[in-house]
Design an enzyme around this catalytic site. Structure first.
Site, PDB file in Angstrom:
ATOM      1  N   GLU A 169      19.779 -97.553  33.951  1.00 47.14           N
ATOM      2  CA  GLU A 169      18.658 -97.371  34.865  1.00 47.14           C
ATOM      3  C   GLU A 169      18.127 -98.665  35.466  1.00 47.14           C
ATOM      4  O   GLU A 169      16.973 -99.059  35.193  1.00 47.14           O
ATOM      5  CB  GLU A 169      17.519 -96.625  34.156  1.00 47.14           C
ATOM      6  CG  GLU A 169      17.926 -95.279  33.600  1.00 47.14           C
ATOM      7  CD  GLU A 169      16.757 -94.464  33.067  1.00 47.14           C
ATOM      8  OE1 GLU A 169      15.652 -95.013  32.940  1.00 47.14           O
ATOM      9  OE2 GLU A 169      16.936 -93.268  32.789  1.00 47.14           O
ATOM     10  N   GLU A 352      21.553 -88.880  29.837  1.00 51.52           N
ATOM     11  CA  GLU A 352      20.235 -88.561  29.274  1.00 51.52           C
ATOM     12  C   GLU A 352      19.688 -87.329  29.964  1.00 51.52           C
ATOM     13  O   GLU A 352      19.749 -87.217  31.196  1.00 51.52           O
ATOM     14  CB  GLU A 352      19.212 -89.693  29.510  1.00 51.52           C
ATOM     15  CG  GLU A 352      19.463 -90.942  28.727  1.00 51.52           C
ATOM     16  CD  GLU A 352      18.397 -92.012  28.966  1.00 51.52           C
ATOM     17  OE1 GLU A 352      17.256 -91.662  29.335  1.00 51.52           O
ATOM     18  OE2 GLU A 352      18.727 -93.191  28.782  1.00 51.52           O
TER      19      GLU A 352
HETATM   20  C1  FCB Z   1      14.611 -93.034  30.394  1.00 51.11           C
HETATM   21  C2  FCB Z   1      15.051 -94.164  29.496  1.00 51.11           C
HETATM   22  C3  FCB Z   1      15.017 -93.828  28.032  1.00 51.11           C
HETATM   23  C4  FCB Z   1      13.847 -92.955  27.658  1.00 51.11           C
HETATM   24  C5  FCB Z   1      13.735 -91.779  28.596  1.00 51.11           C
HETATM   25  C6  FCB Z   1      12.617 -90.829  28.262  1.00 51.11           C
HETATM   26  O1  FCB Z   1      14.113 -93.560  31.584  1.00 51.11           O
HETATM   27  O2  FCB Z   1      16.353 -94.566  29.806  1.00 51.11           O
HETATM   28  O3  FCB Z   1      15.050 -95.039  27.322  1.00 51.11           O
HETATM   29  O4  FCB Z   1      12.706 -93.697  27.581  1.00 51.11           O
HETATM   30  O5  FCB Z   1      13.596 -92.226  29.906  1.00 51.11           O
END
Ligand code: FCB
Length: 444
Positions: A169, A352
């Site tokens: 990210e 994620e």
């Molecule tokens: C993302 C991050 C991760 C976590 C989630 C909820 O932006 O990569 O580390 O904090 O959000």
């Protein structure tokens, strides 16, 4: 409650990767056995973290990792996504720190011994403080320091990693960290935000050939987050506002990887906000990818605004998670289809996806129905995108366990495993049990 998918879903194929994800600073602790990073400094800044907490102990994974490997195993998943703490494995003189390297070797060996595939991210936001002291990601040299770190650590761990990711990210590292200052290092300058983004992408591009060279059999890529942008109304001004926001927050980080250019919104920046781009940078940044990692949580709705160009419109009354993010699974399908249409994508991995819940441990049980519903809806949204032609090879739940949620400290719980921070006890939540059952059902 269980997680259900249509019997012919690709997600149920045995070669589709099911995993759980974490990151170094959020779980490790062990602050005294590594160099300081920007998040240590940020946590020590009054008012920066909502519960005034820090990552000095976190989930104490630095000590509890053998039991955490067993926990991952017990969840029946194929893969574990972790990140390496740069300040744990590199010394300031540019040499590897053997103690830090041994920690990750032992961890990765234990995962391999259990048959768990390893997805390793090199940068999940914990920049060594000594590099920030020299300008951090505002300084072009940091991109070269990253490539050197990537080279050395990938050589040391090459045999133990199935997939490497350079960055997690870059939007968060640059925009949240250098442009609006809600994440470390807490700086607020538009130009610095854009320049940091460019240097992060450059770091990614410089590292890719090193990774490929050291680990020719592994997969190499980058992980980007997307918050799809919707217009509040069909009015042309709102549609244009949503498009501008999309360019600024989303396309900025992906377009250079495929099109060797920033989106048009770069032309709306004042001269001192424009990033410095040297000849050849885009050729470095657009290094071929084996895969692209996608993180998805929510969407934003925008309306036109005369001064700012666009503003977010709160979706009052819409379902939201405990961190206030709207639950809108259709955006997940829309995003994947949109990226598929715009870019010549390599295979995708969802690195994620998950939800924060106000979880409580009652008589040994965490009944996290909202999170379960979130996973159910998002797995179906993913299934829909795959049916419409998007090549997705894996899905990782964020997160394996509750952990340090950045500016929210320990107040927001994203785990499919509950952590009691006073005892470090881990308890699999109902969502974790359902995730396990779904994962295991594929092998049945
Ligand atoms: C993302 C991050 C991760 C976590 C989630 C909820 O932006 O990569 O580390 O904090 O959000």
């Amino acid at each position: 409650m269980t997680l259900q998918l249509p019997a012919d879903s690709r997600i149920l194929d045995t070669d589709f990767v099911f995993g759980v994800a974490t990151s170094s600073f959020q779980i490790e602790g062990g602050q005294d056995s590594r160099l300081p990073c920007i998040w240590d400094t940020f946590c020590a800044t009054p008012g920066a973290i909502r519960d005034a907490s820090h990552g000095a102990v976190a989930c104490d994974h630095i000590r509890l990792w053998p039991q955490d490997v067993q926990l991952i195993k017990s969840l029946g998943v194929d893969a574990y996504r972790l990140s390496i703490a740069w300040p744990r494995v590199m010394q300031q003189n540019g040499e590897l720190n053997p103690v830090g390297v041994a920690f990750y070797r032992d961890l990765l060996c234990a995962l391999k011994a259990e048959g768990i595939r390893t997805f390793v991210t090199l940068y999940h936001w914990d920049l060594p403080q000594y590099l920030e002291d020299q300008g951090g990601w505002r300084n072009r040299d940091t991109a070269y320091a990253f490539a050197d770190y990537a080279d050395k650590i990938s050589a040391a761990l090459a045999d133990l990693v199935d997939a490497w990711a350079t960055l997690n990210e870059p939007f968060c590292s640059s925009y949240l960290g250098y442009e609006i200052g809600v994440h470390a290092p807490g700086l607020k300058n538009k130009g610095w935000g854009r320049q940091s983004a460019h240097h992060l992408l450059l770091a990614h591009g410089l590292a890719m050939p090193k990774l490929r060279n050291n680990a020719p059999k592994a997969q190499h890529g980058i992980v980007l987050n997307f918050t799809p942008c919707y217009a509040e109304t069909d009015a042309p001004a709102d549609v244009a506002a949503a498009d501008l926001a999309d360019q600024y927050f989303n396309q900025w980080y992906i377009k250079p990887l495929f099109d060797k250019a920033y989106p048009e919104c770069i032309n709306t920046l004042a001269p001192d906000e424009q990033p410095q781009i040297l000849p050849g940078d885009f050729d470095i940044i657009a290094a071929p990818l084996d895969y692209l990692g996608i993180n998805f949580y929510t969407r934003h709705v925008y309306r036109a605004d005369e001064t700012a160009g666009f503003v977010v419109v709160d979706q009052a009354g819409a379902p939201k998670t405990d961190i206030g993010w709207e639950i809108y699974p259709q955006a997940f399908t829309d995003l994947l289809l949109d990226l598929h249409r715009r870019y010549p994508l390599p295979p995708l991995y969802i690195m994620e996806n998950g939800a924060a819940g106000a979880d409580e441990l009652v008589d040994g049980v965490v009944q996290d129905d909202m999170r379960l519903g979130y996973y159910q809806q998002h797995l179906l949204a993913l299934d829909s995108a795959i049916r419409q032609g998007v090549d997705v090879r894996g899905y990782f739940a964020w997160s394996l366990m509750d952990n340090f949620e950045w500016a929210e400290g320990y107040l927001k719980r994203f785990g499919i495993v509950y952590v009691d921070y006073s005892t470090q006890q881990r308890v699999i939540k109902q969502s974790g049990l359902a995730f396990r059952d779904l994962s295991l059902s594929r092998k049945g």
